[in-house]
Design an enzyme around this catalytic site. Structure first.
Site, PDB file in Angstrom:
ATOM      1  N   LYS A  61       0.840  -1.204   0.000  1.00  0.00           N
ATOM      2  CA  LYS A  61       0.000   0.000   0.000  1.00  0.00           C
ATOM      3  C   LYS A  61       0.871   1.248   0.000  1.00  0.00           C
ATOM      4  CE  LYS A  61      -3.844   2.056   2.621  1.00  0.00           C
ATOM      5  NZ  LYS A  61      -4.776   1.830   3.747  1.00  0.00           N
ATOM      6  N   SER A 131      -9.331   2.130   2.705  1.00  0.00           N
ATOM      7  CA  SER A 131      -8.374   2.857   1.899  1.00  0.00           C
ATOM      8  C   SER A 131      -7.394   1.945   1.160  1.00  0.00           C
ATOM      9  CB  SER A 131      -7.582   3.824   2.798  1.00  0.00           C
ATOM     10  OG  SER A 131      -6.929   3.109   3.848  1.00  0.00           O
ATOM     11  N   SER A 155     -10.219  -0.393   6.868  1.00  0.00           N
ATOM     12  CA  SER A 155      -9.624  -0.326   5.538  1.00  0.00           C
ATOM     13  C   SER A 155      -8.868  -1.561   5.072  1.00  0.00           C
ATOM     14  CB  SER A 155      -8.693   0.890   5.449  1.00  0.00           C
ATOM     15  OG  SER A 155      -9.428   2.070   5.642  1.00  0.00           O
TER      16      SER A 155
END
Length: 412
Positions: A61, A131, A155
């Protein structure tokens, strides 16, 4: 999807080389990610490592530092092409275990609610969640067998549910957050996404150095079915998925007892936003003071509102969080259950104007408990809908065992 364990079996048997496995993922990214937009950047020169995760292409990420690739935080206006000098601790641990970072996965800006460009692999007009949007989509689309995400509200678990992949948000601080762009330091938790719960367990053991792999027959768990009524109602497809999981579990021999979570949990759920928003206000003070005009609208608006949260407000609600964590220590023993079974998300993925609602994740993140998304169930229009298995803090292997057992039942 690419099964990490199947990949490792093929490599160990000599059917596939670790280098070829990495090349196959890079080829898949090159061929399919132009439309999917799961990756913010790709290392086309990535090579295979050595160890338990040799041959495993890893997506990271893009709020997690990497020395070999940019870390742009989902906000190119401020961090475009920014390159840290060192890898985050989690990236170093993954590399030491043999994994190969093939790219940085798309994230919402600063891991908040402004949607990322990533599409849901199951339906382009639906959100992949947030996210950790790119991480979930990259695994679901079969581009990589393993991806790292983060969770402050929901998330990791929510995008895993929307994209139909397995995921674990481990106990708070089981995985080190050094080198992560902090949102909320008492909530931020790294998590792993893969094709199955067993894949997640193998990867978590390899990276953390703690025993997580699953026994051949873990035995039928004892579940507390908890709807978190204080968080509001689930959508019909979310309710149907939870009911189906509970029925199938009971039919296969599990004990499922519906329990309303006690008052300390409801109180803690209600204050998650104050804790999160105060800590984001502090952790993003530089961006707010120096680059407010470059912030996307939702994170910018949050920071505008959060300026009014006083330290005394924050200190006052932290007591509710402590009480809930203490109550959670006793909950499982008092009710004689191994794990809580609850919603991973309100329902199937909504449209792309939103990343979905984390209301069934916020409490569990605040508690720091290990949470696993169990894939395999679908809505009436064939979109994935996960269910969530939660164990006591520090009992990550217990959460994985219960979740793997349930996954086998729902996929049968």
């Amino acid at each position: 999807m690419l099964s990490l364990l199947d990949l490792r079996r093929r490599i160990d048997s000599g059917e596939l080389s670790a280098s070829d496995a990495i090349r196959q993922s890079l080829q898949a990214i090159g061929e399919r990610d132009g439309a999917l937009k799961a990756f913010a950047s790709v290392d086309r020169s990535a090579v295979a490592g050595h160890g338990l995760l040799a041959g495993v292409a890893l997506g990271v990420k893009d709020i997690i530092d990497t020395a070999d690739l940019p870390t742009e935080m989902g906000c190119k206006a401020i961090y475009g092409s920014w390159r840290p000098r060192a890898d985050a601790a989690i990236v170093s641990l993954a590399k030491m275990a043999g994994a190969t970072v093939v790219g940085k996965t798309e994230t919402t800006a600063f891991a908040f609610l402004d949607p990322a460009p990533t599409l849901n692999p199951h339906r382009a007009d639906r959100t992949p969640g947030g996210s950790s949007s790119g991480s979930a989509a990259a695994v679901a689309a079969g581009l990589v067998p393993l991806a790292i995400g983060t969770q402050t509200g929901g998330s990791v678990i929510r995008p895993a549910s929307f994209c139909g992949v397995a995921a674990i948000k481990p106990s708070f601080r089981l995985l080190p957050t050094v080198g992560l762009k902090t949102s909320a330091w008492t909530l931020d938790t790294l998590g792993l996404m893969a094709a199955s719960v067993a894949d997640c367990a193998y990867a978590l053991e390899a990276i953390s150095g703690r025993e997580m792999r699953l026994p051949d027959d873990p035995g039928a768990p004892r579940f507390a079915l908890a709807r978190q009524r204080f968080a509001g109602d689930a959508a019909p497809e979310g309710e149907a998925a939870l009911e189906k999981a509970a029925r199938l579990a009971e039919k296969a021999g599990a004990t499922v007892v519906e329990i309303d979570l006690p008052r300390p949990f409801a109180d803690a759920w209600a204050i998650h936003g104050t804790v999160q928003n105060y800590e984001i206000r502090v952790s993003m003070a530089w961006e707010y003071l120096n680059r407010r005009a470059d912030l996307p609208p939702r994170i910018g608006g949050l920071l505008d509102e959060a300026q009014s949260i006083r330290a005394s407000d924050y200190d006052a609600v932290r007591g509710a969080a402590r009480r809930a964590r203490l109550a959670a220590k006793d909950f499982f023993a008092e009710h004689g259950v191994d794990a809580i079974l609850t919603y991973s998300a309100p329902g199937a993925a909504p449209d792309r104007s939103t990343t979905g609602d984390p209301r069934f994740n916020k409490l569990l993140t605040l508690l720091g408990a290990p949470c696993v998304n169990v894939p395999g169930l679908v809505s009436g229009d064939s979109l994935p809908v996960g269910v969530q298995v939660v164990a006591p803090f520090g009992r990550d292997a217990q959460a994985l065992r219960a979740a793997a057992w349930l996954e086998r039942i729902v996929r049968a």
